[in-house]
Write a protein that holds these residues in place. Structure first.
Motif, short mmCIF file in Angstrom:
data_model
loop_
_atom_site.label_atom_id
_atom_site.label_comp_id
_atom_site.label_asym_id
_atom_site.label_seq_id
_atom_site.Cartn_x
_atom_site.Cartn_y
_atom_site.Cartn_z
N ALA A 175 -0.05 5.73 18.40
CA ALA A 175 -1.40 5.91 18.91
C ALA A 175 -2.37 6.24 17.79
O ALA A 175 -3.56 5.97 17.87
CB ALA A 175 -1.41 7.01 19.96
N MET A 176 -1.84 6.84 16.75
CA MET A 176 -2.71 7.25 15.63
C MET A 176 -3.23 6.06 14.84
O MET A 176 -4.23 6.16 14.16
CB MET A 176 -1.93 8.14 14.68
CG MET A 176 -1.51 9.46 15.27
SD MET A 176 -0.45 10.32 14.09
CE MET A 176 -0.17 11.86 14.98
N LEU A 177 -2.51 4.98 14.93
CA LEU A 177 -2.87 3.86 14.08
C LEU A 177 -3.71 2.86 14.84
O LEU A 177 -3.44 2.55 15.99
CB LEU A 177 -1.60 3.14 13.60
CG LEU A 177 -0.60 4.03 12.93
CD1 LEU A 177 0.59 3.20 12.50
CD2 LEU A 177 -1.22 4.72 11.74
N SER A 178 -4.71 2.38 14.19
CA SER A 178 -5.51 1.35 14.83
C SER A 178 -4.99 -0.01 14.36
O SER A 178 -5.59 -0.66 13.53
CB SER A 178 -6.97 1.52 14.46
OG SER A 178 -7.10 1.72 13.07
N VAL B 198 0.86 -1.18 0.00
CA VAL B 198 0.00 0.00 0.00
C VAL B 198 0.90 1.22 0.00
O VAL B 198 1.81 1.34 0.81
CB VAL B 198 -0.92 0.04 1.23
CG1 VAL B 198 -1.70 1.34 1.26
CG2 VAL B 198 -1.89 -1.13 1.19
N ASP B 199 0.63 2.11 -0.90
CA ASP B 199 1.42 3.31 -1.00
C ASP B 199 0.55 4.48 -0.58
O ASP B 199 -0.46 4.77 -1.21
CB ASP B 199 1.86 3.50 -2.46
CG ASP B 199 2.82 4.66 -2.60
OD1 ASP B 199 3.65 4.86 -1.70
OD2 ASP B 199 2.75 5.36 -3.63
N VAL B 200 0.89 5.10 0.52
CA VAL B 200 0.06 6.22 0.96
C VAL B 200 0.55 7.51 0.34
O VAL B 200 1.74 7.72 0.14
CB VAL B 200 0.04 6.35 2.50
CG1 VAL B 200 -0.56 5.09 3.10
CG2 VAL B 200 1.41 6.59 3.05
N SER C 203 -1.32 10.80 9.55
CA SER C 203 -1.92 9.72 10.34
C SER C 203 -3.14 9.11 9.68
O SER C 203 -3.29 7.90 9.64
CB SER C 203 -2.28 10.24 11.72
OG SER C 203 -3.24 11.27 11.59
N THR C 204 -4.01 9.95 9.16
CA THR C 204 -5.25 9.38 8.61
C THR C 204 -4.95 8.45 7.46
O THR C 204 -5.53 7.37 7.37
CB THR C 204 -6.19 10.50 8.13
OG1 THR C 204 -5.49 11.31 7.20
CG2 THR C 204 -6.67 11.33 9.29
N GLU C 205 -4.04 8.86 6.60
CA GLU C 205 -3.68 8.04 5.46
C GLU C 205 -3.14 6.68 5.90
O GLU C 205 -3.56 5.64 5.44
CB GLU C 205 -2.60 8.73 4.63
CG GLU C 205 -3.09 9.92 3.86
CD GLU C 205 -3.25 9.57 2.41
OE1 GLU C 205 -3.18 8.38 2.07
OE2 GLU C 205 -3.46 10.51 1.62
N VAL C 206 -2.17 6.76 6.81
CA VAL C 206 -1.54 5.52 7.24
C VAL C 206 -2.53 4.65 7.98
O VAL C 206 -2.59 3.44 7.79
CB VAL C 206 -0.31 5.81 8.13
CG1 VAL C 206 0.30 4.52 8.61
CG2 VAL C 206 0.71 6.62 7.34
N SER C 207 -3.33 5.28 8.79
CA SER C 207 -4.31 4.53 9.55
C SER C 207 -5.29 3.83 8.62
O SER C 207 -5.62 2.65 8.80
CB SER C 207 -5.07 5.49 10.47
OG SER C 207 -5.85 4.77 11.38
N GLU D 11 6.71 8.82 8.69
CA GLU D 11 7.53 9.83 9.33
C GLU D 11 6.80 10.64 10.39
O GLU D 11 7.32 10.90 11.45
CB GLU D 11 8.12 10.72 8.25
CG GLU D 11 8.99 9.89 7.32
CD GLU D 11 9.68 10.71 6.28
OE1 GLU D 11 9.21 11.82 5.98
OE2 GLU D 11 10.71 10.25 5.77
N SER D 12 5.61 11.06 10.06
CA SER D 12 4.97 11.97 10.99
C SER D 12 3.83 11.28 11.74
O SER D 12 2.83 11.88 12.07
CB SER D 12 4.42 13.18 10.23
OG SER D 12 3.55 12.74 9.22
N VAL D 13 4.02 10.01 11.98
CA VAL D 13 2.93 9.25 12.59
C VAL D 13 3.40 8.66 13.92
O VAL D 13 4.52 8.20 14.04
CB VAL D 13 2.52 8.12 11.64
CG1 VAL D 13 1.39 7.30 12.26
CG2 VAL D 13 2.08 8.69 10.31
#
Lengths: 351, 351
Positions: A151-154, A115-117, A122-126, A146-148
């Motif tokens: 906690a941002m990721l589920s 998957v290429d974000v 955070s929202t993208e990666v999440s 880098e900027s994640v």
DNA sequence: ACAGCGAACGAGAGCGTTTTCATGGACGAC
DNA sequence: GTCGTCCATGAAAACGCTCTCGTTCGCTGT
């Protein structure tokens, strides 16, 4: 024709879905055996008579059978697949890391889903994590998120994760090049040539690797008790290097530049050439990464080589240890060594 | 209480495997509903009371439930996944095509699983196809299977396939840049500047795209009735361009070089610089691809831009039409236009 | 107030595979 | 010749989910 009569009566009712792929049962009927004999052949079990095996094999190839891995995965509880989340992977470092991961995965009998974000927010990666864990994966590699922060990721509980070059260190096992040391060595190399100080064209503010390279640069200057000139902010692209380079070209005090990556360095050289400043006679330039083209630009670029292949391998090994042995490796943080490659873009100052 | 007695006696025996991930049934028990209702919530069905939905949602997050997509895929008969086979994808063209495919796939709700073959020989690619179709993919993209013919591959019957830039044209739908036209235009540009003829550093012998670029080069020379000098064989790398460039630098008759790709062109320029020949004053150089760095090398490289993003999109669309609508597109061969980008590495000959 | 109806939910089957257990037959040992 | 044993094979269950079909409510219309 046995398939004719087999599918003739009531079987034809079931065979109606002739569109879809043949199942184990179809092969079994065709070969005149039961379904799990087919399974045995498919799995290479020993306790099946050669004659039977041949019949089954023949039926398989006639029908173009290939096992349904959804069912297999459901049974086994594993997909033999790992997910890779990356950002703009057409960049050299990313794609080479991914390439190494793919190769290592293959030899471990895993496949890779990618998957290429768009951007490492955070929202993208999440989102990507969610999508990926809905597609079945056994583990997850995150490259330069880098900027994640974690906690941002589920991330689903229990999903093994490894990260490369990010701020997850301490939450998930990580592998990265020794960027601090690499930067330090590049700067020391330039100072050792006799430059009074070294300018720096950095990566984006939000990037962890960028910050590490800044730290290494500053550390080397501090240690040599040299003044640290203001940083130029880039974004890893050649274009941003070019913009920074135009300023550097105007500053006749600047005799050495260390760039956050090779693309940026090449952009800087572009601006210097354009301004008529000679490399390395007037200005020395060093990069980071050692991309394939670094050796062929003019002049060939002094740079810090990252061993992407090794990073990829180490990442995969840490992931597999979690998957296969259930090891908990949260605190592991491996650093792979870098190597300074001196080419012709750096030299003692002319003065 | 039916759920009470159900889970009280023998169900607790089932719960023993607390290690593995929670299933829909676990969530159902926790929420005091049936597995069916959990499924409905999970799928966003409308006919469930808000209060019930909340209970289920709560149970889900408490248990860290995430749906097992193996089971889902088994039921649906699709993985929502396509396979991509590529060769050395850290090369720019490949990775940018893959990037576009990944992005297009994402917006179509598909994920991408990637296999990178060492070399584009038949056994490797065939292996990759087998591995991939064992992994349950709904379709397959083959990128630059240069020296492979369809007969060599054991592609499972009915598996939709698209190819990029290969010899499969006519057997599977294909999408590729208009390489013939691109090469022709680059050569015409050089001739138009006044060069007597144009040398060519080609790609490897076995490569289809390489051959097309040779054809375009030769066609332009023929049309202008110019002699076609012997070809230099490269392998797409900067290094091979450098080797060819050393010969070209010695040949003072050579005033213009068209290279099979940008990396090669940059290698040629390296050799020319090293030999003290000026670009473009002494020798003009043009490349193919328009990689990101083409604009920032010195001098900025005249090249033919391929729209990789569009190629990726078109590939995926053709694949999805086969998957979703069952269309048969074997004869489709789309060509996406290219664009000549003139920069500073080409100019009229000095004489 | 009662038939009728729709909404909310539950029970069961089935997707294709592997696994466990049962069965039949062949073969060797006595 | 008979019994025990092992090997090849078959039948059935289970993996986790969704689909189809019922069932149970609570509600409205007359």
């Amino acid at each position: 024709m046995d398939d004719g009569e087999a599918s003739g009566g009531e079987a034809s009712g079931k065979r109606t879905r002739s569109k879809s792929k043949p199942s184990m049962f179809d092969v079994a009927v065709r070969a005149g055996v039961s379904a799990q004999t087919v399974s045995r052949v498919s799995m290479g079990a020993t306790n099946v008579r050669p004659a039977t095996r041949d019949k089954v094999l023949a039926a398989m190839s006639e029908l173009g059978y290939s096992p349904n891995s959804a069912a297999r995965a459901l049974r086994y509880g594993t997909f033999q697949t790992i997910g890779v989340i990356t950002h703009k992977f057409s960049r050299t470092g990313e794609s080479r890391t991914v390439e190494a991961i793919v190769e290592a995965a293959r030899s471990a009998q895993y496949t890779v889903t990618l998957v290429d974000v768009e951007s490492p927010v955070s929202t993208e990666v999440s989102d990507a994590v969610t999508r990926l864990s809905n597609q079945s994966i056994d583990g997850l590699v995150i490259i330069r998120a880098e900027s994640v922060t974690p906690a941002m990721l589920s991330i689903p509980a229990g999903l093994p994760v490894v990260v490369s070059d990010s701020r997850f260190v301490g939450h998930h096992p990580a592998v990265g090049a020794d960027q601090l040391e690499g930067s330090r060595r590049a700067v020391e190399h330039l100072l050792g040539l006799g430059h009074r100080t070294v300018h720096h064209v950095a990566g984006p503010d939000s990037s962890g690797p960028s910050q590490l390279r800044i730290d290494g640069w500053r550390a080397a200057l501090d240690q040599a008790e040299r003044p640290a000139p203001p940083i130029f902010r880039g974004d890893w692209t050649g274009r941003s290097g070019y913009e920074a380079g135009k300023h550097i070209a105007r500053d006749t005090d600047a005799t050495a530049v260390f760039c956050a990556n090779d693309e940026t360095a090449i952009g800087v050289m572009h601006a210097l050439h354009e301004a008529g400043r000679r490399i390395p006679a007037d200005v020395s330039v060093a990069g980071f990464d050692d991309i394939a083209l670094a050796a062929d630009v003019w002049p060939p670029l002094t740079t810090v080589r990252q061993d992407f292949a090794q990073i990829g391998e180490r990442l995969l090994e840490l992931l597999l240890r979690q998957i296969r042995n259930g090891e908990r490796l949260e605190d592991v943080h491996e650093t792979v060594p870098v190597e300074l490659v001196v080419r012709e873009s750096t030299a003692p100052p002319a003065s």
